[in-house]
Design an enzyme around this catalytic site. Structure first.
Site, PDB file in Angstrom:
ATOM      1  N   HIS A  98       0.838  -1.200   0.000  1.00 17.38           N
ATOM      2  CA  HIS A  98       0.000   0.000   0.000  1.00 17.38           C
ATOM      3  C   HIS A  98       0.870   1.246   0.000  1.00 17.38           C
ATOM      4  O   HIS A  98       1.809   1.358   0.790  1.00 17.38           O
ATOM      5  CB  HIS A  98      -0.902   0.012   1.239  1.00 17.38           C
ATOM      6  CG  HIS A  98      -1.644   1.299   1.434  1.00 17.38           C
ATOM      7  ND1 HIS A  98      -1.403   2.157   2.480  1.00 17.38           N
ATOM      8  CD2 HIS A  98      -2.608   1.892   0.679  1.00 17.38           C
ATOM      9  CE1 HIS A  98      -2.185   3.209   2.392  1.00 17.38           C
ATOM     10  NE2 HIS A  98      -2.932   3.072   1.301  1.00 17.38           N
ATOM     11  N   SER A  99       0.584   2.189  -0.896  1.00 16.36           N
ATOM     12  CA  SER A  99       1.243   3.498  -0.931  1.00 16.36           C
ATOM     13  C   SER A  99       2.771   3.338  -1.009  1.00 16.36           C
ATOM     14  O   SER A  99       3.286   2.739  -1.949  1.00 16.36           O
ATOM     15  CB  SER A  99       0.799   4.314   0.279  1.00 16.36           C
ATOM     16  OG  SER A  99       1.100   5.675   0.123  1.00 16.36           O
TER      17      SER A  99
END
Length: 249
Positions: A98-99
């Site tokens: 994520h990210s």
């Protein structure tokens, strides 16, 4: 009678083969300032469906914030994930980043591609060789990161609260400035992969900060998906995210 026993033998044999086949194991990698705790609800929902989930806690963040120091860089976070996979003896890994975690899983897949069954980028950075987070954000975001840098850490307003647990923590600056070194791109890009872009409104998709990486994923021939959610669907829409991830086994 012989036909009946033969049928039973075939069923037992097929069942044994199925049991011996490697079942996918999900390994979750959180984003900057965050922690493995953010994926706790998604973890529970997915394990209720019968899959195994490992949530890696990157050094210096989350429950390992007491280990924070200025020397923590991207390479160290990549090693956090590699060592989890190796020491847990994991194979057929569905690796989710994520990210900022997209930077990390890219490095992991480059170094141990034989362990990875699939890569899933969740509203994540998707770097090419010799790129850092600072290289991939626009000038305004880079200026904001620099303005919030203190003593080797990036400390935005929301990460300054010191009384709430769990909470976001200061991000070691070197994790955002170190450029990734990729030496095994042919094998890494040969791993089946998916990019999930989260957007507040589908109509504004091209204005999203992560849209360029969604487009880059398309040039690689990857599967792409859209999710109407904020940047942290693991917290705002855990059930929907869990379902989407389970569908990518």
């Amino acid at each position: 009678m012989k036909k009946t026993w033969f049928s039973i033998f075939i069923l037992l044999y097929l069942g044994l083969c199925t049991g011996l086949a490697k079942q996918p194991v999900y390994v979750m990698v959180h984003g900057a300032w965050g922690g493995a705790w953010q994926f706790a609800a998604v973890d529970r929902m997915m394990e209720d469906s019968g899959v195994v989930v490992h949530r890696v806690q990157l050094t210096g963040l989350g429950e390992r914030y007491h280990l924070a120091h200025r020397g923590i860089d991207l390479d160290l976070h990549i090693e956090d994930v590699i060592n989890t996979i190796l020491f847990e003896g994991l194979d057929a890994v569905v690796l989710v980043g994520h990210s900022y975690g997209g930077m990390v899983i890219t490095g992991v897949a480059d170094r141990i591609p034989e362990k990875i069954q699939k890569l899933i980028y969740l509203d994540a950075f998707l770097p090419e060789n010799n790129q850092s987070v600072f290289d991939l954000v626009d000038e305004a975001e880079r200026a904001s990161l620099e303005n919030n840098a203190r003593d080797g850490f990036v400390i935005p307003e929301w990460a300054k609260q010191e009384t709430i647990v769990p909470r976001d923590m200061p991000q070691p600056l070197a994790t955002l400035t170190q450029r990734i070194s990729l030496t095994n791109s042919e094998k890494r890009l040969g791993i089946p992969s998916m990019y999930i872009l989260t957007v507040d409104q589908i109509e504004s998709i091209e204005e999203d900060a992560f849209f360029p990486f969604y487009e880059r994923a398309k040039t690689y021939g990857w599967t792409t998906g859209l999710m109407v959610a904020d940047h942290n669907p693991q917290r705002s829409k855990p059930e929907e995210l869990a379902t989407m991830l389970l569908n990518e086994r």
